[in-house]
Design an enzyme around this catalytic site. Structure first.
Site, mmCIF file in Angstrom:
data_model
loop_
_atom_site.group_PDB
_atom_site.id
_atom_site.type_symbol
_atom_site.label_atom_id
_atom_site.label_comp_id
_atom_site.label_asym_id
_atom_site.label_seq_id
_atom_site.Cartn_x
_atom_site.Cartn_y
_atom_site.Cartn_z
ATOM 1 N N GLY A 157 18.439 14.443 -32.688
ATOM 2 C CA GLY A 157 18.112 14.899 -31.336
ATOM 3 C C GLY A 157 18.744 14.010 -30.284
ATOM 4 O O GLY A 157 19.077 14.475 -29.185
ATOM 5 N N ALA A 158 18.930 12.746 -30.619
ATOM 6 C CA ALA A 158 19.521 11.826 -29.642
ATOM 7 C C ALA A 158 20.984 12.178 -29.375
ATOM 8 O O ALA A 158 21.489 12.000 -28.267
ATOM 9 C CB ALA A 158 19.389 10.387 -30.129
ATOM 10 N N GLY A 213 0.818 -1.211 0.000
ATOM 11 C CA GLY A 213 0.000 0.000 0.000
ATOM 12 C C GLY A 213 0.843 1.249 0.000
ATOM 13 O O GLY A 213 1.948 1.288 -0.549
ATOM 14 N N GLY A 214 0.304 2.271 0.656
ATOM 15 C CA GLY A 214 0.982 3.568 0.688
ATOM 16 C C GLY A 214 2.383 3.477 1.272
ATOM 17 O O GLY A 214 3.216 4.344 1.007
HETATM 18 C C1 HXC Z 1 -0.802 -4.358 13.262
HETATM 19 C C2 HXC Z 1 0.056 -6.204 12.272
HETATM 20 C C3 HXC Z 1 -0.035 -5.606 10.986
HETATM 21 C C4 HXC Z 1 -0.580 -4.288 10.923
HETATM 22 C C5 HXC Z 1 0.804 -7.551 10.735
HETATM 23 N N1 HXC Z 1 0.584 -7.418 12.056
HETATM 24 N N2 HXC Z 1 0.419 -6.462 10.062
HETATM 25 N N3 HXC Z 1 -0.321 -5.582 13.388
HETATM 26 N N4 HXC Z 1 -0.947 -3.713 12.080
HETATM 27 N N5 HXC Z 1 -0.710 -3.641 9.775
HETATM 28 C C6 HXC Z 1 0.875 -8.369 13.118
HETATM 29 C C7 HXC Z 1 -0.036 -9.568 13.106
HETATM 30 O O1 HXC Z 1 -1.195 -9.306 13.806
HETATM 31 C C8 HXC Z 1 0.841 -10.600 13.799
HETATM 32 O O2 HXC Z 1 0.808 -10.343 15.182
HETATM 33 C C9 HXC Z 1 2.230 -10.239 13.336
HETATM 34 O O3 HXC Z 1 2.161 -8.892 12.896
HETATM 35 C C10 HXC Z 1 2.719 -11.084 12.179
HETATM 36 O O4 HXC Z 1 1.734 -11.062 11.159
HETATM 37 P P1 HXC Z 1 1.274 -12.381 10.401
HETATM 38 O O5 HXC Z 1 0.046 -12.030 9.653
HETATM 39 O O6 HXC Z 1 1.184 -13.506 11.360
HETATM 40 O O7 HXC Z 1 2.498 -12.629 9.455
HETATM 41 P P2 HXC Z 1 2.524 -13.200 7.962
HETATM 42 O O8 HXC Z 1 1.652 -14.418 7.888
HETATM 43 O O9 HXC Z 1 3.959 -13.323 7.623
HETATM 44 O O10 HXC Z 1 1.838 -12.069 7.059
HETATM 45 C C11 HXC Z 1 2.452 -10.832 6.908
HETATM 46 C C12 HXC Z 1 1.498 -9.841 6.205
HETATM 47 C C13 HXC Z 1 0.142 -9.808 6.962
HETATM 48 C C14 HXC Z 1 1.280 -10.285 4.743
HETATM 49 C C15 HXC Z 1 2.178 -8.489 6.180
HETATM 50 O O11 HXC Z 1 0.393 -9.639 8.347
HETATM 51 C C16 HXC Z 1 -0.757 -8.724 6.520
HETATM 52 O O12 HXC Z 1 -1.429 -8.826 5.490
HETATM 53 N N6 HXC Z 1 -0.827 -7.649 7.330
HETATM 54 C C17 HXC Z 1 -1.691 -6.522 7.024
HETATM 55 C C18 HXC Z 1 -1.138 -5.775 5.880
HETATM 56 C C19 HXC Z 1 -1.952 -4.567 5.571
HETATM 57 O O13 HXC Z 1 -3.030 -4.627 4.999
HETATM 58 N N7 HXC Z 1 -1.457 -3.422 6.104
HETATM 59 C C20 HXC Z 1 -2.102 -2.177 5.896
HETATM 60 C C21 HXC Z 1 -1.618 -1.763 4.493
HETATM 61 S S1 HXC Z 1 -2.187 -0.235 4.074
HETATM 62 P P3 HXC Z 1 1.005 -11.503 16.281
HETATM 63 O O14 HXC Z 1 0.752 -10.798 17.562
HETATM 64 O O15 HXC Z 1 -0.038 -12.543 15.945
HETATM 65 O O16 HXC Z 1 2.401 -11.989 16.140
HETATM 66 C C22 HXC Z 1 -1.061 0.763 4.622
HETATM 67 C C23 HXC Z 1 -1.455 2.133 4.406
HETATM 68 C C24 HXC Z 1 -0.301 3.020 4.481
HETATM 69 O O17 HXC Z 1 -0.076 0.407 5.107
HETATM 70 C C25 HXC Z 1 -0.802 4.334 4.031
HETATM 71 C C26 HXC Z 1 0.283 5.301 3.929
HETATM 72 C C27 HXC Z 1 -0.210 6.514 3.233
#
Ligand code: HXC
Length: 510
Positions: free
Chosen positions: A400-401, A165-166
């Site tokens: 031009g190149a 994402g962002g």
């Molecule tokens: C809080 C998070 C987290 C998040 C992961 N964790 N992402 N906690 N906020 N965004 C935590 C999980 O709860 C878990 O905690 C630990 O991290 C490990 O995650 P897993 O899912 O068990 O790991 P894995 O299977 O390796 O998967 C990794 C992952 C997945 C693909 C990154 O965690 C995931 O899809 N996370 C969400 C991604 C997402 O949608 N983020 C927001 C994106 S938008 P525990 O306690 O169980 O160990 C964004 C906007 C930014 O970022 C905007 C900027 C302008």
């Protein structure tokens, strides 16, 4: 003291010993392992070790998040201070909340104030969901700081894990991005969202893998085999660039100019001017010890850019690659080189351009895709660059190149040409067809006549001696002298000081 030792130990293990060991068992480095490797197993002055996250939502306050999931500090790479942050996936998935973001911003601010590069290891689940809008605000602050630092200190982003994402926009705002094979991914919307919204089916490999970004999107600059290799690439890159925009790059001024001719350079030129020359072989003979760090090697291969040293002087090389798409300039080649030129200019790195270009790539897709706008980036970047600019015309330099490859008129300080150079508005074949259409048609032997005219045109209008007689190039040189001539040209322009009228910034076509 017990209290301090206990606290240090608790932070050092991040999300817990088991999680750290599980990562290592998978062949991955931990956040601290990455910093330790970057700083060559030497000291690091850490900051923000004892922070507590300020989250009051969703019961997060009950959880202890060591260092708030990001380790920040300053250490040494080849003796030079470098600031770094490294996200710890074992702590809440390396997710970014308010405190995590402010730690990243603080280390970047420290780097700006003290004039040192910033290296960021990105390994994160993105915005910390529980912190809601505060995480978004945190990202906004990191982006702002990336832009604030841009042009002041070099910024290198290593994508070591997910970067979704962002979150991908912070690396995108830095100077160089390195992705690690097998473990990293980077995308704005992933395959599931793409499918849900557009119906298009794709895999992560199609859109977010290191290979996709290196070869297709052009978003990244280097692909690393693993964590250790990513660190080596960072170190190698740092070895060519200064710590900040008011320092010189790490030249090795104690090295003498090597005046020995290199006859091997002559051997690289094919007999037939239509047979492509491999410019990478030319570069390998040009730079000290054949040591060339190619940037974006898998993207727009019709132009080669990268860093090396010539008799000790650090240079950025931009070279047409006739072995790919005949060395034409297209949209991607223009984008790639314009950005590289601007990096060199910011950080006082002299530019050496090796020219063998038949023109801009003809085609509907190029015209409709905006080759005028993209090609203009290159012209803009070269003309705006005030670092030493040395141009060597190897063979073709058409239209031009020719200008876009840093001709004298675009501000090259010194321009040289091999005797094989052809500097002209267009290739001889096309030119005689336009200029001598009737003579060819009415000749007793049109084929023979055309050949004759081509030879005449090449000698008269495209000859490097013609360009030299007009002062458009400084000298015609023996290819064997290439390295020595460029080395001297670099020494003679290193003290260049050029100032332009004050302005906020030019309006480069984006
Ligand atoms: C809080 C998070 C987290 C998040 C992961 N964790 N992402 N906690 N906020 N965004 C935590 C999980 O709860 C878990 O905690 C630990 O991290 C490990 O995650 P897993 O899912 O068990 O790991 P894995 O299977 O390796 O998967 C990794 C992952 C997945 C693909 C990154 O965690 C995931 O899809 N996370 C969400 C991604 C997402 O949608 N983020 C927001 C994106 S938008 P525990 O306690 O169980 O160990 C964004 C906007 C930014 O970022 C905007 C900027 C302008």
């Amino acid at each position: 003291m017990d209290e301090l030792a206990k606290r240090r130990e608790a932070v050092a293990v991040g999300g817990g010993k088991d999680k750290l060991e599980a990562r290592r068992a998978k062949g991955l480095m931990t956040a601290r392992d990455r910093l330790d490797a970057l700083f060559q197993h030497g000291p690091m002055q850490e900051s923000g070790m004892h922070v507590k996250h300020g989250c009051h939502n969703f019961g997060m306050e009950a959880k202890d998040l060591p260092a708030d999931g990001v380790v920040t500090g300053v250490g040494y790479v080849d003796g030079r201070p470098v600031a770094s942050y490294s996200q710890d996936f074992t702590v809440a998935g390396g997710s970014l909340g308010a405190v995590h973001a402010s730690k990243i911003c603080d280390i970047m601010e420290f780097a700006i104030r003290n004039g040192m590069p910033v290296v960021g290891f990105n390994d994160s689940g993105g915005a910390r969901i529980q912190e809601g809008v505060e995480s978004l605000s945190g990202y906004g602050q990191v982006f702002f700081k990336n832009v604030y630092a841009s042009g002041v200190v070099p910024q290198i982003a290593v994508i070591s894990g997910p970067c979704a994402g962002g979150a991908a926009y912070s690396p995108a705002l830095t100077d160089f991005i390195i992705m690690t094979k097998g473990t990293s991914s980077m995308f704005i919307t992933g395959p599931e969202v793409i499918k849900a919204v557009t119906g298009q089916v794709c895999t992560m490999d199609d859109i977010g893998s290191p290979a996709a970004h290196a070869a297709v999107s052009g978003n990244i600059h280097f692909v690393a085999e693993n964590d250790a290799h990513a660190v080596q690439l960072v170190q190698k890159l740092l070895s060519f660039i200064p710590s900040n925009n008011v320092m010189d790059p790490p030249h090795r001024m104690d090295q003498p100019v090597d005046m020995n001719p290199d006859p091997g350079m002559r051997d690289l030129i094919p007999e037939d001017s239509k047979t492509p020359l491999d410019v990478k072989a030319v570069i390998a003979r040009l730079v000290d010890g054949g040591d060339f760090l190619e940037v974006q090697m898998d993207f727009a291969k019709n132009i080669v850019v990268g860093f090396g040293r010539i008799c000790g002087i650090v240079v950025g090389i931009i070279a047409n690659q006739p072995a790919v798409k005949a060395g034409t300039l297209d949209i991607d080649a223009s984008d790639k080189s314009a950005r590289f030129i601007r990096f060199c200019n910011i950080f006082n790195i002299p530019i050496v351009s090796l020219v063998d270009v038949p023109g801009f790539l003809p085609g509907v897709a190029q015209e409709r895709g905006g080759i005028i706008r993209h090609g203009a980036k290159m012209l803009f970047a070269y003309a705006a660059a005030t670092v030493p600019k040395i141009t060597m015309i190897l063979r073709k330099a058409y239209g031009g190149a020719y200008l876009a490859m840093c001709s004298k008129d675009l501000g090259a300080d010194l321009v040289f040409a091999w005797p094989t150079a052809e500097i002209a508005v267009m290739g001889a074949q096309g030119a005689v067809k336009i200029l001598y259409k009737r003579e060819i048609q009415t000749a007793a032997d049109p084929v023979e006549k055309e050949k004759e005219l081509i030879a005449e045109y090449t000698a008269k209008f495209a000859s490097p001696y013609q360009a030299a007689s007009l002062g458009i190039i400084n000298d015609v040189i023996d290819p064997a002298e290439t390295r020595a001539i460029i080395a001297m040209a670099l020494r003679n322009t290193l003290s260049k000081r050029e100032t332009r009228p004050p302005k906020k910034h030019g309006n480069i076509p984006l």
